[in-house]
Design an enzyme around this catalytic site. Structure first.
Site, short mmCIF file in Angstrom:
data_model
loop_
_atom_site.label_atom_id
_atom_site.label_comp_id
_atom_site.label_asym_id
_atom_site.label_seq_id
_atom_site.Cartn_x
_atom_site.Cartn_y
_atom_site.Cartn_z
N ARG A 1 76.60 74.37 79.61
CA ARG A 1 75.55 73.62 78.93
C ARG A 1 76.17 72.39 78.24
O ARG A 1 75.61 71.30 78.27
CB ARG A 1 74.89 74.57 77.92
CG ARG A 1 73.59 74.11 77.36
CD ARG A 1 72.76 75.30 76.82
NE ARG A 1 72.22 76.11 77.90
CZ ARG A 1 72.65 77.34 78.22
NH1 ARG A 1 73.61 77.92 77.52
NH2 ARG A 1 72.12 77.98 79.24
N ASP B 1 67.94 74.78 83.39
CA ASP B 1 67.96 75.84 84.38
C ASP B 1 69.41 76.19 84.62
O ASP B 1 70.24 75.31 84.89
CB ASP B 1 67.27 75.44 85.69
CG ASP B 1 66.87 76.70 86.46
OD1 ASP B 1 66.08 77.50 85.91
OD2 ASP B 1 67.37 76.93 87.58
N SER B 2 69.72 77.45 84.47
CA SER B 2 71.12 77.83 84.46
C SER B 2 71.30 79.20 85.09
O SER B 2 70.32 79.89 85.39
CB SER B 2 71.65 77.82 83.02
OG SER B 2 70.73 78.42 82.14
N PHE C 1 74.22 85.45 74.70
CA PHE C 1 73.01 86.01 75.32
C PHE C 1 73.29 86.19 76.82
O PHE C 1 74.37 85.84 77.31
CB PHE C 1 71.79 85.11 75.06
CG PHE C 1 71.84 83.76 75.74
CD1 PHE C 1 72.54 82.71 75.18
CD2 PHE C 1 71.19 83.54 76.96
CE1 PHE C 1 72.59 81.47 75.81
CE2 PHE C 1 71.22 82.31 77.59
CZ PHE C 1 71.93 81.26 77.01
N LYS D 1 81.98 78.21 72.02
CA LYS D 1 81.27 78.26 73.31
C LYS D 1 80.54 76.94 73.55
O LYS D 1 80.62 76.37 74.64
CB LYS D 1 80.27 79.43 73.35
CG LYS D 1 79.50 79.47 74.67
CD LYS D 1 78.38 80.49 74.74
CE LYS D 1 77.54 80.22 75.99
NZ LYS D 1 76.29 80.97 76.06
N HIS E 1 61.56 79.20 77.40
CA HIS E 1 61.05 80.37 76.68
C HIS E 1 62.19 81.33 76.35
O HIS E 1 61.95 82.49 76.00
CB HIS E 1 59.98 81.08 77.53
CG HIS E 1 58.70 80.29 77.63
ND1 HIS E 1 58.57 79.21 78.47
CD2 HIS E 1 57.52 80.40 76.96
CE1 HIS E 1 57.35 78.71 78.32
NE2 HIS E 1 56.70 79.41 77.42
#
Ligand code: ITT
Length: 202
Positions: A186, A74-75, A157, A180, A14
């Protein structure tokens, strides 16, 4: 043997910042990324104690809800002098509604309270895929760096404005997004995932 064929892939997140980055990574492989936001899926409570546990929990919930393979992320930020905090609680440090300005101030306040000069930190990311029958695979990536204050840049973000990757001088918030994506936690997890995809395809 599991595999993922190109086509629709449910992104069990989300977080619109993550959706953007997952699209940049997966769409060149031929996947059409449809997010939990697009599908208005419920947001599961993250009750596990590890990145892997929470990643699998989120992917499983989306795979069950849609009947399709789902990908989750999940980070979080792990600050060495704070014993790895905020870690799996990185989103929760921003409160409700999320305010990462506040979360970054909290990180700085906690470092000040420790009186430490060790500002080293890592971003960690676990990408998990879960199939509708409950089978899952998880891939963990990370990037090392350090924190700088005050926050700089609005191109990313979350905690991007305070994170400077090792060997860089600008924050992730200031960095061109493509750059990035090529080096991030990621991207590191994604590399492991694509290596797995290749291995199962052969
Ligand atoms: P979903 O669970 O719906 O995916 P979330 O934001 O709650 O969204 P997490 O529980 O994984 O996701 O929280 C991770 C937080 O860590 C996230 O909100 C960001 O603030 C931060 N984070 C993760 N990756 C980041 C990145 O690449 N740059 C900056 N901050 C990041």
């Amino acid at each position: 043997m599991r595999t993922l064929s190109a086509g629709e892939l449910i992104a069990a997140t989300h977080n619109s910042g993550k959706v953007k980055e997952l699209k940049a990574l997966f769409e060149p492989l031929g996947f059409k990324v449809v997010s939990a936001i697009d599908l208005d899926l419920p947001e599961p409570e993250e009750t596990e104690k590890t990145f892997v546990g929470n990643a699998i929990l989120k992917a499983k919930a989306a795979a069950e809800a849609t009947g399709k393979p789902a990908l989750s992320d999940d980070s979080g930020l792990a600050v060495t002098a704070l014993d790895g905090a905020p870690g799996i609680y990185s989103a929760r440090w921003a409160g409700e509604p999320r305010d990462f300005g506040l979360a970054m101030e909290k990180v700085r306040a906690e470092l000040d309270a420790k009186g430490t000069t060790d500002y080293s930190a890592r971003f960690i990311c676990v990408l998990a895929i879960c199939w509708p029958d409950g089978h899952s695979e998880a891939f963990e990536g990370e990037i090392a760096g350090h924190l700088e204050f005050p926050p700089r840049g609005d191109r990313g973000f979350g905690y991007d404005p305070i994170f400077v990757a090792t060997g860089e001088t600008i924050t992730f918030g200031e960095m061109d997004p493509d750059r990035k994506h090529a080096m991030s936690h990621r991207a590191d997890a994604f590399k492991k995932l694509t290596a797995w995809l290749e291995a199962v395809a052969n």
